[in-house]
Scaffold this active site. Sequence first.
Site, PDB file in Angstrom:
ATOM      1  N   ARG A 172       0.857  -1.176   0.000  1.00  0.00           N
ATOM      2  CA  ARG A 172       0.000   0.000   0.000  1.00  0.00           C
ATOM      3  C   ARG A 172       0.898   1.232   0.000  1.00  0.00           C
ATOM      4  O   ARG A 172       2.068   1.169   0.412  1.00  0.00           O
ATOM      5  CB  ARG A 172      -0.949   0.036   1.205  1.00  0.00           C
ATOM      6  CG  ARG A 172      -0.360  -0.546   2.440  1.00  0.00           C
ATOM      7  CD  ARG A 172      -1.212  -0.482   3.660  1.00  0.00           C
ATOM      8  NE  ARG A 172      -0.348  -0.041   4.749  1.00  0.00           N
ATOM      9  CZ  ARG A 172      -0.362   1.155   5.288  1.00  0.00           C
ATOM     10  NH1 ARG A 172      -1.232   2.048   4.907  1.00  0.00           N
ATOM     11  NH2 ARG A 172       0.473   1.482   6.233  1.00  0.00           N
ATOM     12  N   ARG A 176      -2.547  10.795   2.134  1.00  0.00           N
ATOM     13  CA  ARG A 176      -3.296  11.530   3.167  1.00  0.00           C
ATOM     14  C   ARG A 176      -3.998  12.720   2.564  1.00  0.00           C
ATOM     15  O   ARG A 176      -3.357  13.505   1.875  1.00  0.00           O
ATOM     16  CB  ARG A 176      -2.293  12.101   4.157  1.00  0.00           C
ATOM     17  CG  ARG A 176      -2.202  11.349   5.413  1.00  0.00           C
ATOM     18  CD  ARG A 176      -1.217  12.082   6.303  1.00  0.00           C
ATOM     19  NE  ARG A 176      -0.443  11.080   7.010  1.00  0.00           N
ATOM     20  CZ  ARG A 176       0.712  11.313   7.572  1.00  0.00           C
ATOM     21  NH1 ARG A 176       1.246  12.515   7.503  1.00  0.00           N
ATOM     22  NH2 ARG A 176       1.349  10.372   8.212  1.00  0.00           N
ATOM     23  N   ARG A 249      20.582  -6.070   0.614  1.00  0.00           N
ATOM     24  CA  ARG A 249      20.907  -4.878  -0.149  1.00  0.00           C
ATOM     25  C   ARG A 249      21.770  -4.037   0.782  1.00  0.00           C
ATOM     26  O   ARG A 249      21.499  -3.954   1.989  1.00  0.00           O
ATOM     27  CB  ARG A 249      19.598  -4.158  -0.497  1.00  0.00           C
ATOM     28  CG  ARG A 249      19.727  -3.066  -1.483  1.00  0.00           C
ATOM     29  CD  ARG A 249      19.640  -3.525  -2.913  1.00  0.00           C
ATOM     30  NE  ARG A 249      19.789  -2.369  -3.780  1.00  0.00           N
ATOM     31  CZ  ARG A 249      20.741  -2.225  -4.684  1.00  0.00           C
ATOM     32  NH1 ARG A 249      21.605  -3.184  -4.910  1.00  0.00           N
ATOM     33  NH2 ARG A 249      20.800  -1.132  -5.410  1.00  0.00           N
ATOM     34  N   ARG A 280      19.215   9.855  -1.010  1.00  0.00           N
ATOM     35  CA  ARG A 280      18.873  10.975  -0.136  1.00  0.00           C
ATOM     36  C   ARG A 280      20.104  11.641   0.456  1.00  0.00           C
ATOM     37  O   ARG A 280      21.194  11.052   0.454  1.00  0.00           O
ATOM     38  CB  ARG A 280      17.901  10.560   0.971  1.00  0.00           C
ATOM     39  CG  ARG A 280      18.246   9.258   1.674  1.00  0.00           C
ATOM     40  CD  ARG A 280      17.153   8.890   2.654  1.00  0.00           C
ATOM     41  NE  ARG A 280      17.665   7.946   3.649  1.00  0.00           N
ATOM     42  CZ  ARG A 280      17.057   7.625   4.763  1.00  0.00           C
ATOM     43  NH1 ARG A 280      15.885   8.177   5.067  1.00  0.00           N
ATOM     44  NH2 ARG A 280      17.587   6.771   5.608  1.00  0.00           N
ATOM     45  N   GLU A 300      23.441   9.142   0.614  1.00  0.00           N
ATOM     46  CA  GLU A 300      23.180   7.708   0.807  1.00  0.00           C
ATOM     47  C   GLU A 300      23.027   7.039  -0.566  1.00  0.00           C
ATOM     48  O   GLU A 300      22.104   7.364  -1.317  1.00  0.00           O
ATOM     49  CB  GLU A 300      21.884   7.587   1.618  1.00  0.00           C
ATOM     50  CG  GLU A 300      21.700   6.263   2.289  1.00  0.00           C
ATOM     51  CD  GLU A 300      20.523   6.321   3.267  1.00  0.00           C
ATOM     52  OE1 GLU A 300      20.565   7.119   4.225  1.00  0.00           O
ATOM     53  OE2 GLU A 300      19.555   5.571   3.046  1.00  0.00           O
ATOM     54  N   TYR A 348      13.554  -7.119   8.407  1.00  0.00           N
ATOM     55  CA  TYR A 348      13.698  -5.711   8.722  1.00  0.00           C
ATOM     56  C   TYR A 348      12.895  -5.400   9.985  1.00  0.00           C
ATOM     57  O   TYR A 348      11.714  -5.704  10.061  1.00  0.00           O
ATOM     58  CB  TYR A 348      13.228  -4.800   7.568  1.00  0.00           C
ATOM     59  CG  TYR A 348      13.401  -3.365   7.969  1.00  0.00           C
ATOM     60  CD1 TYR A 348      14.632  -2.744   7.831  1.00  0.00           C
ATOM     61  CD2 TYR A 348      12.362  -2.665   8.577  1.00  0.00           C
ATOM     62  CE1 TYR A 348      14.827  -1.444   8.281  1.00  0.00           C
ATOM     63  CE2 TYR A 348      12.549  -1.361   9.030  1.00  0.00           C
ATOM     64  CZ  TYR A 348      13.779  -0.771   8.866  1.00  0.00           C
ATOM     65  OH  TYR A 348      13.976   0.510   9.329  1.00  0.00           O
ATOM     66  N   ASP A 350      12.132  -2.156  12.727  1.00  0.00           N
ATOM     67  CA  ASP A 350      12.384  -0.809  13.218  1.00  0.00           C
ATOM     68  C   ASP A 350      12.914  -0.931  14.650  1.00  0.00           C
ATOM     69  O   ASP A 350      12.777  -1.993  15.279  1.00  0.00           O
ATOM     70  CB  ASP A 350      11.088   0.018  13.209  1.00  0.00           C
ATOM     71  CG  ASP A 350      10.916   0.786  11.907  1.00  0.00           C
ATOM     72  OD1 ASP A 350      11.940   1.121  11.277  1.00  0.00           O
ATOM     73  OD2 ASP A 350       9.762   1.059  11.527  1.00  0.00           O
TER      74      ASP A 350
HETATM   75  P1  FAD Z   1      22.296  -4.470  14.876  1.00  0.00           P
HETATM   76  O1  FAD Z   1      22.130  -3.063  15.245  1.00  0.00           O
HETATM   77  O2  FAD Z   1      22.802  -4.781  13.521  1.00  0.00           O
HETATM   78  O3  FAD Z   1      23.252  -5.150  15.956  1.00  0.00           O
HETATM   79  C1  FAD Z   1      23.839  -6.410  15.768  1.00  0.00           C
HETATM   80  C2  FAD Z   1      25.260  -6.352  16.304  1.00  0.00           C
HETATM   81  O4  FAD Z   1      25.808  -7.681  16.286  1.00  0.00           O
HETATM   82  C3  FAD Z   1      26.199  -5.500  15.447  1.00  0.00           C
HETATM   83  O5  FAD Z   1      26.772  -4.483  16.229  1.00  0.00           O
HETATM   84  C4  FAD Z   1      27.232  -6.485  14.931  1.00  0.00           C
HETATM   85  O6  FAD Z   1      28.523  -5.941  14.848  1.00  0.00           O
HETATM   86  C5  FAD Z   1      27.173  -7.585  15.987  1.00  0.00           C
HETATM   87  N1  FAD Z   1      27.651  -8.879  15.489  1.00  0.00           N
HETATM   88  C6  FAD Z   1      27.216  -9.557  14.398  1.00  0.00           C
HETATM   89  N2  FAD Z   1      27.898 -10.700  14.259  1.00  0.00           N
HETATM   90  C7  FAD Z   1      28.798 -10.749  15.277  1.00  0.00           C
HETATM   91  C8  FAD Z   1      29.816 -11.682  15.648  1.00  0.00           C
HETATM   92  N3  FAD Z   1      30.057 -12.779  14.937  1.00  0.00           N
HETATM   93  N4  FAD Z   1      30.533 -11.409  16.742  1.00  0.00           N
HETATM   94  C9  FAD Z   1      30.336 -10.284  17.471  1.00  0.00           C
HETATM   95  N5  FAD Z   1      29.398  -9.370  17.150  1.00  0.00           N
HETATM   96  C10 FAD Z   1      28.636  -9.598  16.068  1.00  0.00           C
HETATM   97  N6  FAD Z   1      14.642   1.936  12.712  1.00  0.00           N
HETATM   98  C11 FAD Z   1      13.810   2.883  13.179  1.00  0.00           C
HETATM   99  O7  FAD Z   1      13.033   2.635  14.109  1.00  0.00           O
HETATM  100  N7  FAD Z   1      13.817   4.155  12.648  1.00  0.00           N
HETATM  101  C12 FAD Z   1      14.645   4.505  11.635  1.00  0.00           C
HETATM  102  O8  FAD Z   1      14.618   5.650  11.183  1.00  0.00           O
HETATM  103  C13 FAD Z   1      15.530   3.511  11.105  1.00  0.00           C
HETATM  104  N8  FAD Z   1      16.362   3.813  10.111  1.00  0.00           N
HETATM  105  C14 FAD Z   1      17.139   2.842   9.578  1.00  0.00           C
HETATM  106  C15 FAD Z   1      17.971   3.175   8.511  1.00  0.00           C
HETATM  107  C16 FAD Z   1      18.754   2.211   7.926  1.00  0.00           C
HETATM  108  C17 FAD Z   1      19.632   2.578   6.763  1.00  0.00           C
HETATM  109  C18 FAD Z   1      18.709   0.876   8.411  1.00  0.00           C
HETATM  110  C19 FAD Z   1      19.491  -0.209   7.742  1.00  0.00           C
HETATM  111  C20 FAD Z   1      17.927   0.547   9.508  1.00  0.00           C
HETATM  112  C21 FAD Z   1      17.139   1.520  10.101  1.00  0.00           C
HETATM  113  N9  FAD Z   1      16.344   1.240  11.211  1.00  0.00           N
HETATM  114  C22 FAD Z   1      15.502   2.204  11.693  1.00  0.00           C
HETATM  115  C23 FAD Z   1      16.352  -0.095  11.838  1.00  0.00           C
HETATM  116  C24 FAD Z   1      17.356  -0.250  13.022  1.00  0.00           C
HETATM  117  O9  FAD Z   1      18.655   0.013  12.561  1.00  0.00           O
HETATM  118  C25 FAD Z   1      17.257  -1.682  13.577  1.00  0.00           C
HETATM  119  O10 FAD Z   1      15.965  -1.924  14.074  1.00  0.00           O
HETATM  120  C26 FAD Z   1      18.213  -2.004  14.736  1.00  0.00           C
HETATM  121  O11 FAD Z   1      19.479  -1.464  14.542  1.00  0.00           O
HETATM  122  C27 FAD Z   1      18.332  -3.505  14.894  1.00  0.00           C
HETATM  123  O12 FAD Z   1      19.101  -3.838  16.027  1.00  0.00           O
HETATM  124  P2  FAD Z   1      19.787  -5.260  16.144  1.00  0.00           P
HETATM  125  O13 FAD Z   1      20.352  -5.363  17.511  1.00  0.00           O
HETATM  126  O14 FAD Z   1      18.849  -6.322  15.701  1.00  0.00           O
HETATM  127  O15 FAD Z   1      20.939  -5.276  15.019  1.00  0.00           O
END
Ligand code: FAD
Length: 373
Positions: A172, A176, A249, A280, A300, A348, A350
């Site tokens: 979708r 607005r 990606r 952007r 970006e 994905y 947030d």
């Molecule tokens: P991560 O933050 O990726 O943490 C995982 C960690 O594990 C990393 O630090 C990595 O180094 C570590 N790791 C992996 N493998 C190993 C290993 N073998 N040994 C030791 N360490 C390891 N969310 C929003 O709510 N608002 C936003 O505006 C928003 N913007 C975004 C923009 C972009 C470009 C992207 C890609 C994401 C965005 N997000 C946003 C989503 C947000 O980034 C994620 O929800 C969040 O970071 C996920 O947290 P996580 O702990 O799952 O993963």
Amino acid sequence: MAEFDYLIVGAGLFGATFAHLARKAGKKCLVIDRRNHIGGNTFCENQGGINVHVYGAHIFHTNDKPIWDFVNSFTEFNRYTNSPVALHEGKLYNLPFNMNTFYQLWGVTTPEQAQAKIAEQIASLNITEPQNLEEQALTLVGTDIYEKLIKGYTEKQWGRKATELPAFIIKRLPVRFTFDNNYFNDKYQGIPIGGYNKITEGMLEGTEVRLDTDYFSDRAYFDGLADRVVFTGPLDEFYNFQFGELEYRSLRFEHETHEVENYQGNAVVNYTEAHVPFTRIIEHKHFEFGKQPHTIITREYPDTWTKGKEAYYPINDEENTRRMKQYQELAAQETNVLFGGRLAEYRYYDMHQVIGSAFVKAKQELGVDLVQS
Ligand code: FAD
């Protein structure tokens, strides 16, 4: 007896939230991360008073009061509201698509006129069953919005023509019929005052953290340190890629400092033309209403992902979904490992969603709900 109750692999939001709750439950945790900082993708680098969102712009938003209260317990949030603008052929358009955008596109001033314009464009298309993303988007918003604000941006994002992308990517497209440029519909929104690092630093206070430490550098050693493992890294890597890689990606960021106070007047400007290679420009200071004499911007660029590059957006096509199912079957048999977060679940999330997911898993694992206490 092992030295720690939990070894937590990954100091991102999932790992940090879990570590915080486990510590509250009286558990001893060791958090390791292969990066040289905590915070995962929310990490910000302070450059001359400006918090640069190193892994892409992050705006916190949620409808969930317990999650909002939880993050606010580490630092207060400002009242930043995400209202990006799109630049196309020298003209600016407000996002998300709303009455301001329709006025800018067609000069219409009432919802009725805007609705009629969109309906007229959709009716002239003759598409009954959309076969690809282009047709899907056209049937949702008509030709002008699609051509000017969606096509080029989406093709850059995915590196493929919109006619070659599956229709399901766009389910979708929110339209607005009010003059409202607030990108999110959520009740709570903002940027942590002092930056995102304050949140993960707060979550990990009192927990031992080892940086520049890769779990896979000596798996047996790390497994021996704790009774149980919380793994937030890539699930395919955990199983040595035995069913093939889960594809992503990627993004490439170009940071630039400018000796001007205000470069583009907004935190986020989308570039929706196909011939501009980036999607952007982020001007970081606007997230925190910075008044510094200089500014830092980031272009970006969507990028193909190969091993060694940062994995950003999972490509949930048929082949990757099939592989993921195979990995999940193995993961379900683990008795000592809990998987969580965007990389281990190959989805994905947030920020509020990943915190919410850590709440649920921590409660199941620890047997007590420690979020509110
Ligand atoms: P991560 O933050 O990726 O943490 C995982 C960690 O594990 C990393 O630090 C990595 O180094 C570590 N790791 C992996 N493998 C190993 C290993 N073998 N040994 C030791 N360490 C390891 N969310 C929003 O709510 N608002 C936003 O505006 C928003 N913007 C975004 C923009 C972009 C470009 C992207 C890609 C994401 C965005 N997000 C946003 C989503 C947000 O980034 C994620 O929800 C969040 O970071 C996920 O947290 P996580 O702990 O799952 O993963």
